[in-house]
Design an enzyme around this catalytic site. Structure first.
Site, PDB file in Angstrom:
ATOM      1  N   ASP A 213     -12.258  -2.075   7.122  1.00  0.00           N
ATOM      2  CA  ASP A 213     -10.897  -1.866   6.637  1.00  0.00           C
ATOM      3  C   ASP A 213     -10.701  -0.484   6.016  1.00  0.00           C
ATOM      4  O   ASP A 213     -10.660  -0.364   4.799  1.00  0.00           O
ATOM      5  CB  ASP A 213     -10.565  -2.948   5.596  1.00  0.00           C
TER       6      ASP A 213
ATOM      7  N   ASN B 160       2.813  -8.130   7.724  1.00  0.00           N
ATOM      8  CA  ASN B 160       2.990  -9.424   7.056  1.00  0.00           C
ATOM      9  C   ASN B 160       4.503  -9.635   7.031  1.00  0.00           C
ATOM     10  O   ASN B 160       5.174  -9.367   6.048  1.00  0.00           O
ATOM     11  CB  ASN B 160       2.412  -9.391   5.638  1.00  0.00           C
TER      12      ASN B 160
ATOM     13  N   GLU C  83      -5.828   2.083  15.203  1.00  0.00           N
ATOM     14  CA  GLU C  83      -4.989   2.024  14.003  1.00  0.00           C
ATOM     15  C   GLU C  83      -5.610   2.887  12.914  1.00  0.00           C
ATOM     16  O   GLU C  83      -6.732   2.674  12.493  1.00  0.00           O
ATOM     17  CB  GLU C  83      -4.840   0.576  13.525  1.00  0.00           C
TER      18      GLU C  83
ATOM     19  N   ARG D 135       0.835  -1.215   0.000  1.00  0.00           N
ATOM     20  CA  ARG D 135       0.000   0.000   0.000  1.00  0.00           C
ATOM     21  C   ARG D 135       0.865   1.259   0.000  1.00  0.00           C
ATOM     22  O   ARG D 135       0.507   2.267   0.605  1.00  0.00           O
ATOM     23  CB  ARG D 135      -0.949   0.026   1.192  1.00  0.00           C
TER      24      ARG D 135
ATOM     25  N   ARG E 108     -18.190 -10.121   8.652  1.00  0.00           N
ATOM     26  CA  ARG E 108     -16.794  -9.892   9.035  1.00  0.00           C
ATOM     27  C   ARG E 108     -16.692  -8.812  10.112  1.00  0.00           C
ATOM     28  O   ARG E 108     -15.791  -8.840  10.949  1.00  0.00           O
ATOM     29  CB  ARG E 108     -16.017  -9.463   7.794  1.00  0.00           C
TER      30      ARG E 108
ATOM     31  N   GLU F 207      -4.990   4.045   1.308  1.00  0.00           N
ATOM     32  CA  GLU F 207      -5.219   2.772   0.623  1.00  0.00           C
ATOM     33  C   GLU F 207      -6.532   2.734  -0.162  1.00  0.00           C
ATOM     34  O   GLU F 207      -6.549   2.385  -1.333  1.00  0.00           O
ATOM     35  CB  GLU F 207      -5.176   1.633   1.647  1.00  0.00           C
TER      36      GLU F 207
ATOM     37  N   GLU G 258      -5.693 -13.068   7.448  1.00  0.00           N
ATOM     38  CA  GLU G 258      -5.354 -13.059   6.023  1.00  0.00           C
ATOM     39  C   GLU G 258      -4.187 -13.996   5.716  1.00  0.00           C
ATOM     40  O   GLU G 258      -3.240 -13.628   5.035  1.00  0.00           O
ATOM     41  CB  GLU G 258      -5.041 -11.617   5.576  1.00  0.00           C
TER      42      GLU G 258
END
Ligand SMILES: *[C@@H]1O[C@H](CO)[C@@H](O)[C@H](O)[C@H]1NC(C)=O
Ligand SMILES: *[C@@H]1O[C@H](CO)[C@@H](O)[C@H](O)[C@H]1NC(C)=O
Ligand SMILES: *[C@@H]1O[C@H](CO)[C@@H](O)[C@H](O)[C@H]1NC(C)=O
Ligand SMILES: *[C@@H]1O[C@H](CO)[C@@H](O)[C@H](O)[C@H]1NC(C)=O
Length: 850
Positions: free
Chosen positions: A390, A230, A412, A188, A361, A418, A311
């Site tokens: 998100d 990640n 956050e 991103r 979700r 994004e 994810e």
């Protein structure tokens, strides 16, 4: 006339070329008159108590010297000891503790009550006194002083400034990667490659990191996670840890602590264990040793961040252990070194069955975490995205903020745009952040603002605060767009003081970034404050989320991509109705995760505000909103209004020509011009989609009716082929043309039927990466305009190689005079994968936006 020209040149020549590298820390000279008038009131002597090379006090002295020289043209003498009171006006920099031990109690009306990172600031009585609770706080106070001077604010003041929260972190999603096409990519990221990593290693030249450290300290961020959540396990090899140490050495002088993202499976991926079960003794020992090793290299490491079981990332659930067991296993050794363990709440199943009406979700965070409240070690902070899904253009706050009473939390945010135009579209984020932070969750029927939940105030925690994903890259101007930097600056301001006024913040930033011209300040503030409502209007409204392509780039429009997959960003749009039914009585029950008063409000359509209607309710397109419009008509109107508002950005920005330097003006102008075209792409794609799906006409007759367009697929084609575009709604009338493979030139020709007159000419086409096709527009055999498909060279958005909503773009080609019967010919010359694709040509009469 000559006189006027001379004036204009004089004005231009006073603005110096800039590339944005200095951000808001330019220390640009004040206008001479102001500087002269105030230079005498600035002390010429600096006393600094207890400065050590490489630590924040020494940086404060450096900044002060640089700043006073730049802003005021003033040099100062620096002494490393002494107190106030020897008649000579003095700038005194110290920690409060050092000051008191060297000079005795402070001569103030009330002894300042400083919290961690807070500072005392006094410019009364001719001296400038900056006393921090610690070294970096003194540095913060020094930046504050310089920021005031740079804004020509010479007011004599005395105050204490304490932060609302002690966690004010940045998160980088920078990858340790190395493939043929990635050499330190940034997830991103839209502004070049990582400033930290290259080819699986830490960069050898880290000069950008040192510059970045200054920017972060000036907005009082105290820690930075340098690698992606990640996380690549190889970040922890000996060689790379040595590099992390070098990075920490560059941040340390500015009081910014480094932190690392950890990959839960590291004992297997990097070590030689065959399990990463958090209750396995060998695994526990492996992490104990690893964390000791890391702290051996960076003793002041702020701590760690972990994304587990989300994810596809590994985590404790893999071994049927709880999230708390997983977090605690790594948090314990971290605590021994005084570090914080940030644990992301972004845990959800991305293979949800969309056919089940009750799946959601948005429910996941509370479902995964609420039963573990109180089970976490004291240094664990749960990091929660502001909304339940998100980073969408509008979401209600995450329900988890109301559930973790016994666990410190951090919110956050994303400085990275994004889902919000990827820095090609102007989007000033502070107003959006304010709306979330000011939301009252009414826990136990009492005032429970999100800001107080995260600062720790509401539930009585010392720890808590803010994390924002900041994807600066190697681009000179950090974020790709000069104006996007207001979001990095604004993040620091809001993380320190959640009540920062959005207009004041953008005005301060503008003064620091572009100077004191009132017209510049007002215009940039106006553009910035317009940006959220405008973008929401042309992307996704009524709480339906950003209707972007959620499966790939998160950039251009693709409303169909939200539904019929496992990702759970559903809109549940069908021929008749739209919206997620999140009620308790008939839907997913998400509304019921809020405390009673809020739950009750969102449970009913009547009490749900229009702007969140489709977040909470599934309604027919003909449902009548509080505004009096139907849902579908609001969609149409808002998209037209938003795209029209976007057109105003360019004239506003053009009005600043000559008032700011040509380099930054031209750079932003290109992006804003692009945005005006992409806003129309968005408008049409979303409107066509729902128009086709619902079969309901736009009352104003705009959707699907474009009297001034010529579809290129309807022109006489030579070498061009008609192609169906996917998603169809990202092409006018669903089709475009591309030159036949292998051809070097193609043409499209037609006879114009518009009445004679002057028109604004524009062409919609697709701008692909890896190729700069060139185009010419001929009228009666004469070239009237030409361009190259080169947006990809200077826009930073995630790339797509297809004709779609990401590559669809517009070129404004100036004004042309035409008469009925004129011949229009477009010549396209392919390059690389870009086979000169075209969608339509439009001749706009004065005042028409289409
Ligand atoms: C997972 O743990 C839960 C609770 O400790 C237990 O009830 C369940 O049987 C376990 N499942 C497996 C597959 O071990
Ligand atoms: C209630 O839920 C069903 C799906 O279970 C849905 O088809 C229906 O539209 C909902 N009713 C209302 C009034 O929202
Ligand atoms: C957004 O759309 C609404 C509904 O059409 C309109 O009232 C509002 O003025 C628009 N605002 C902007 C900035 O486009
Ligand atoms: C129009 O909607 C129908 C479903 O109602 C769909 O099958 C078709 O593909 C849509 N056409 C376009 C061009 O989007």
């Amino acid at each position: 006339m000559r006189h006027l020209l001379w004036l204009a040149t004089a004005l231009v020549s006073t603005v110096v070329a800039e590339d944005g590298l200095a951000g808001w820390l330019r220390y640009a000279p004040l206008p001479e008159k102001i500087a002269k008038c105030h230079a005498k009131s600035i002390p010429s002597q600096v006393k600094v108590l207890g400065a050590t090379d490489g630590l924040p006090l020494a940086s404060a002295v450096n900044e002060l010297k640089l700043g006073l020289r730049g802003i005021m043209g003033k040099e100062v003498d620096v002494h490393s000891e002494g107190c106030l009171g020897d008649e000579t006006p003095t700038i005194l920099l110290s920690t409060l503790e050092n000051y008191v031990s060297a000079c005795g109690e402070l001569d103030a009306d009330e002894p300042p009550s400083l919290e961690e990172d807070g500072f005392y600031f006094n410019t009364k009585d001719g001296n400038v006194v900056i006393l921090g609770s610690n070294e970096r706080a003194t540095l913060y106070g020094t930046f504050e002083y310089l920021s005031r001077l740079a804004q020509a604010n010479f007011e004599a003041v005395e105050y204490v400034d304490n932060p609302e929260a002690n966690i004010r972190w940045g998160n980088h999603w920078d990858n340790m990667d190395y493939t043929s096409s990635t050499h330190g990519s940034v997830e991103r990221g839209y502004a070049g490659v990582s400033i930290f990593f290259q080819d699986n290693k830490i960069r050898s030249d880290l000069s950008r990191v040192a510059q970045y450290a200054r920017l972060l300290a000036s907005i009082r961020l105290n820690a930075i996670v340098i690698n992606n959540v990640n996380a690549n396990p190889i970040t922890l090899t000996d060689e790379n840890l040595e590099g992390v140490g070098r990075i920490a050495d560059l941040f340390r002088p500015y009081g910014v602590q480094v932190a690392l993202s950890l990959n839960f499976a590291s004992p297997v991926e990097l070590g030689d264990l065959d399990t990463f079960d958090p209750l396995d003794e060998d695994v526990v020992r492996w992490w104990d040793d690893m964390i000791d090793t890391i702290y051996g290299v960076v003793p002041d490491l702020a701590g760690f961040l972990n994304k587990a079981n989300s994810e596809g990332q590994p985590g404790p659930l893999t071994y049927n252990r709880t999230l708390a067991e997983g977090a605690n296993m790594m948090a314990r050794p971290t605590a021994r070194h005084g570090g914080i363990f940030m644990f992301r709440a972004f845990v959800y199943d991305h293979h949800l069955d969309h056919r089940d009406w009750y799946n959601d979700r948005a429910n996941a965070a509370v479902e995964f975490f609420q039963h573990h409240d109180g089970e976490f070690e004291e240094n664990v902070v749960v990091q929660i995205k502001y909304g339940p899904i998100d980073f969408q253009v509008r979401e209600p706050p995450s329900t988890l903020f109301a559930h973790l009473r016994d666990t410190p939390m951090a919110i956050e945010l994303q400085v990275t745009q994004e889902y919000l135009g990827q820095q090609n579209h102007l989007f000033y984020l502070n107003p959006l952040w304010r709306e979330i932070l000011d939301f009252d969750l009414r826990v136990d029927g009492e005032a429970s603002y999100v800001r107080d939940a995260v600062s720790g105030k509401r539930f009585g925690h010392k720890l808590g605060g803010y994390a924002a994903v900041i994807n600066v890259g190697m681009d000179r101007n950090w974020l790709g767009s000069h104006l996007a930097m207001s979001n990095l600056y604004g993040y620091g301001r809001i993380a320190w003081d959640s009540q920062s006024d959005s207009v004041e913040v953008i005005e301060d930033w503008t003064r620091l970034t572009f100077g004191l011209d009132r017209r510049v300040i007002d215009t940039i503030a106006e553009m910035s404050m317009l940006s959220w409502p405008m973008y929401e209007n042309y992307t996704g409204n009524l709480g339906v989320q950003t209707l972007t392509d959620i499966l790939h780039t998160h950039y251009g429009p693709n409303p169909a991509s939200q539904d019929n997959n496992g990702w759970g960003q559903w809109t549940r749009a069908n021929e008749h109705s739209i919206g997620m039914d999140r009620t308790v009585w008939n839907g997913t029950g998400f509304a019921g995760q809020y405390p009673a008063e809020v739950a009750e409000q969102f449970e009913h359509i009547e009490t749900t505000p229009d702007n969140l209607l489709l977040w909470f309710h599934h309604v027919p397109y003909t449902h009548v909103l509080k505004s009096g419009n139907t849902v579908i008509q609001h969609f149409y109107d808002a998209h037209y209004d938003g795209a029209e508002a976007a057109q105003t950005l360019v004239p506003m920005w053009e009005s600043l020509k000559g008032r700011i330097d040509e380099e930054r003006h031209a750079h932003m102008l290109r992006r804003l011009v692009y945005q005006t075209g992409h806003a129309i792409v968005w408008r049409d794609a979303v409107n066509y989609f729902y128009h086709n799906l619902s079969g309901i006409e736009d009352e104003a007759g705009r959707v699907g009716s474009h009297p001034w367009r010529i579809e290129v697929e309807d022109m006489a084609l030579d070498g061009y082929e008609k192609v169906a575009v996917t998603p169809p709604s990202t092409a006018s009338r669903f089709y475009a043309v591309e030159a036949a493979p292998g051809s070097s030139e193609a043409t499209a020709t037609t006879t114009l039927g518009f009445p004679a007159g002057r028109y604004r000419l524009a062409v919609n086409y697709y701008d692909l990466p890896d190729g700069q096709a060139s185009y010419e527009v001929h009228i009666n055999g004469e070239v009237v305009a030409a361009w190259e498909g080169d947006y990809d060279l200077y826009l930073g958005n995630s790339k797509s190689e297809f004709l779609d909503g990401h590559t669809a773009a517009r070129r404004w080609l100036g004004e042309v005079d035409i008469a009925e019967g004129d011949e229009l010919k477009i010549v396209g010359r392919p390059d690389g994968i870009e086979r000169a694709p075209l969608d339509y040509v439009v001749f706009l009469p004065e005042g028409v936006v289409d």
